[in-house]
Structures are given as C-alpha cells and as structure tokens.
Design a protein around this motif. Structure first.
Motif, PDB file in Angstrom:
ATOM      1  N   GLN A   6       0.856  -1.185   0.000  1.00  0.00           N
ATOM      2  CA  GLN A   6       0.000   0.000   0.000  1.00  0.00           C
ATOM      3  C   GLN A   6       0.890   1.232   0.000  1.00  0.00           C
ATOM      4  N   SER A   7       0.808   2.013  -1.041  1.00  0.00           N
ATOM      5  CA  SER A   7       1.635   3.203  -1.209  1.00  0.00           C
ATOM      6  C   SER A   7       1.254   4.306  -0.223  1.00  0.00           C
ATOM      7  N   ALA A   8       2.259   4.933   0.360  1.00  0.00           N
ATOM      8  CA  ALA A   8       2.014   6.058   1.264  1.00  0.00           C
ATOM      9  C   ALA A   8       1.453   7.246   0.490  1.00  0.00           C
ATOM     10  N   PHE A  11      -2.294   6.733  -0.684  1.00  0.00           N
ATOM     11  CA  PHE A  11      -3.273   6.745   0.397  1.00  0.00           C
ATOM     12  C   PHE A  11      -3.049   7.875   1.399  1.00  0.00           C
ATOM     13  N   LYS A  12      -2.093   8.769   1.085  1.00  0.00           N
ATOM     14  CA  LYS A  12      -1.826   9.957   1.903  1.00  0.00           C
ATOM     15  C   LYS A  12      -1.580   9.598   3.373  1.00  0.00           C
ATOM     16  N   THR A  13      -0.695   8.610   3.576  1.00  0.00           N
ATOM     17  CA  THR A  13      -0.307   8.201   4.914  1.00  0.00           C
ATOM     18  C   THR A  13       1.180   8.485   5.110  1.00  0.00           C
ATOM     19  N   ARG A  14       1.661   8.415   6.326  1.00  0.00           N
ATOM     20  CA  ARG A  14       3.064   8.757   6.562  1.00  0.00           C
ATOM     21  C   ARG A  14       4.020   7.612   6.257  1.00  0.00           C
ATOM     22  N   TYR A  15       3.508   6.401   6.017  1.00  0.00           N
ATOM     23  CA  TYR A  15       4.364   5.276   5.648  1.00  0.00           C
ATOM     24  C   TYR A  15       3.626   4.336   4.705  1.00  0.00           C
ATOM     25  N   THR A  17       2.875   0.397   3.419  1.00  0.00           N
ATOM     26  CA  THR A  17       2.627  -0.833   4.159  1.00  0.00           C
ATOM     27  C   THR A  17       2.878  -2.048   3.266  1.00  0.00           C
ATOM     28  N   ALA A  37       5.410  -1.454   8.343  1.00  0.00           N
ATOM     29  CA  ALA A  37       5.427  -0.062   7.901  1.00  0.00           C
ATOM     30  C   ALA A  37       6.792   0.232   7.295  1.00  0.00           C
ATOM     31  N   THR A  39       9.050   3.411   5.932  1.00  0.00           N
ATOM     32  CA  THR A  39       9.179   4.862   5.796  1.00  0.00           C
ATOM     33  C   THR A  39      10.086   5.253   4.643  1.00  0.00           C
TER      34      THR A  39
END
Length: 58
Positions: A6-8, A11-15, A17, A37, A39
């Motif tokens: 899952q691209s950060a 999906f507008k997340t900090r890391y 997955t 996770a 980074t």
C-alpha cells in the motif's frame, strides 16, 4: 501466499505498508507479523523484504 503493498503517497499516509495473508509462513510461536510499515526503501529494507518473501513461501 498473498502479499500486498500500500503506497504512502496514494493513500496519503506517513508510511507505506507491506502486508501478508494468513497463508504466509511467518509464524513466530503464537504470534506473527501481518504487515510492516516502510518509511523509506533502503538497501537494508530491500534485503529484509527479500528475506521475508523467501520465508513466507517456505
């Protein structure tokens, strides 16, 4: 064995997955990691991912 990434950015997340299904052979006694996770993708992280993939399908 099924795994997913899952691209950060997407999906507008900090890391990002990296996850594995229950079929992955990652058991460690009564627990096992279902996802990790990420980074950043360093050479060390790439090596660890490769090791996890090999273990998951063993």
């Amino acid at each position: 064995m099924a795994c997913f990434f899952q691209s950060a950015a997407k999906f507008k997340t900090r890391y990002a997955t990296l996850g594995f299904s229950d079929e992955a052979n990652l058991d460690e006694e009564a627990r096992w990691p279902a996802s990790y996770a990420l980074t950043e993708l360093t050479a060390a992280a790439e090596a660890r991912i490769g090791a996890l993939m090999r273990q998951a399908v063993s």
